[in-house]
Design an enzyme around this catalytic site. Sequence first.
Site, PDB file in Angstrom:
ATOM      1  N   GLU A  48      -0.206  29.788   1.722  1.00 31.81           N
ATOM      2  CA  GLU A  48      -0.144  28.478   2.374  1.00 31.81           C
ATOM      3  C   GLU A  48      -1.516  28.039   2.883  1.00 31.81           C
ATOM      4  O   GLU A  48      -1.861  26.852   2.811  1.00 31.81           O
ATOM      5  CB  GLU A  48       0.869  28.500   3.520  1.00 31.81           C
ATOM      6  N   TYR A 131       2.699  22.745  10.086  1.00 33.28           N
ATOM      7  CA  TYR A 131       3.153  22.897   8.698  1.00 33.28           C
ATOM      8  C   TYR A 131       3.200  24.363   8.283  1.00 33.28           C
ATOM      9  O   TYR A 131       4.218  24.839   7.766  1.00 33.28           O
ATOM     10  CB  TYR A 131       2.255  22.123   7.729  1.00 33.28           C
ATOM     11  N   ASP A 149       4.123  18.424   5.080  1.00 35.09           N
ATOM     12  CA  ASP A 149       2.772  18.108   4.630  1.00 35.09           C
ATOM     13  C   ASP A 149       2.791  16.760   3.933  1.00 35.09           C
ATOM     14  O   ASP A 149       3.782  16.020   4.004  1.00 35.09           O
ATOM     15  CB  ASP A 149       2.234  19.216   3.719  1.00 35.09           C
TER      16      ASP A 149
END
Length: 390
Positions: A48, A131, A149
């Site tokens: 991520e 996020y 996002d």
Amino acid sequence: MKNEQPWEAWSTETLQSFQTDFIAWYEQEKRNLPWRVNLDPYRIWISEIMLQQTRVDTVIDYYYRFMEWFPTIKALAEAPDDKLLKAWEGLGYYSRARNLKIAAQQIMTEFNGQMPQTIDEIRQLKGIGPYTAGAIGSIAFQLPEPAIDGNVMRVVSRLFEIDADIAKASSRKVFEAAMYKIIDRARPGDFNQAMMDLGSAICTPTSPKCEECPIQSYCLSYQHNTMNNYPVKTKKLKPKDVYYIGGIIENKAQEFLLEQRGTAGLLANMWLFPIEEVTKEQFELLQKNWEKENQQLMLDFNEEPLVAEETPDLFEEFEQVVWQKRSLGEVTHIFSHLKWHILVFYGRQTGVEQTAENQRWIKPADFANFVFPKPQQKMLDLLKKEQQKR
């Protein structure tokens, strides 16, 4: 109800039908990605962070190398800075890599070496925002937390015709409210990843593939043919132009001079050929006045520089360098807020090699041991192209 939001109008049956259809599509179409082979929170976290501001196709090779070099949180916490940045070389936004190491050290000292399992604790880690916390929490620990996002905001804005400007931080709570309503609480990780895949492959910024969309029957913008009106987003400010001259300086031992950047600021601790900021006027004057007819590098150390009288000197600190009669060309690189323009010159060191503490003479064979940012790689590419013309 007055002022009722579109997602609040969904019945329980509609919500369940939506979730069933969406998860079924994901199971059929989900992308085969290396960080999806299991629910290891460390693998999810690294992926991520890498995926921020970076395309999936670009990340995959970096991800494999990173996991090979730093297979555990402990290995990352103990990683030498140079090796860490080398693993990240070319991905950009290097503060992400530095923050990963700090966060890994936090996990080792504050969480007994185990990734924390609540959103509040995950958010305490360096470099992790809402996020990333939502992604880790939902995928690794099945917490019913949205991961919002740009992709998700685009999908949700079209799904419910949301007019909130996605460029404004204050709009996030609108999308959070919608996502908390529609997220599949039994499978939040799959739901969030389905959102990511849908935004990447079908609900794209331009020319969305609505006919292929698994949730078109629920989508207000599809029903009203307003897809191109969403998301609402104000334009970013144009990056500021900054101008440099760059010097590729070689000595008689066929070594090149590199400078290490400072410990703070842009490209901290990374290595570049010497660069010096100039005004736009100086930059354009150098572009105009240096000869361009001579297409070969001049390798004779006695070659005299040819500079128009009104052209500023190149790098006053390098007094015993004979410069090639023309520039090698220009490279540009865009950071989030700056656009660098570097006019690159080749020079030969003819006298005593005096170097500062942050400078080293390096053979090209050893370049692989140094962390080069993109601007440096682009300058090196210019030199290689010229060398191929010999």
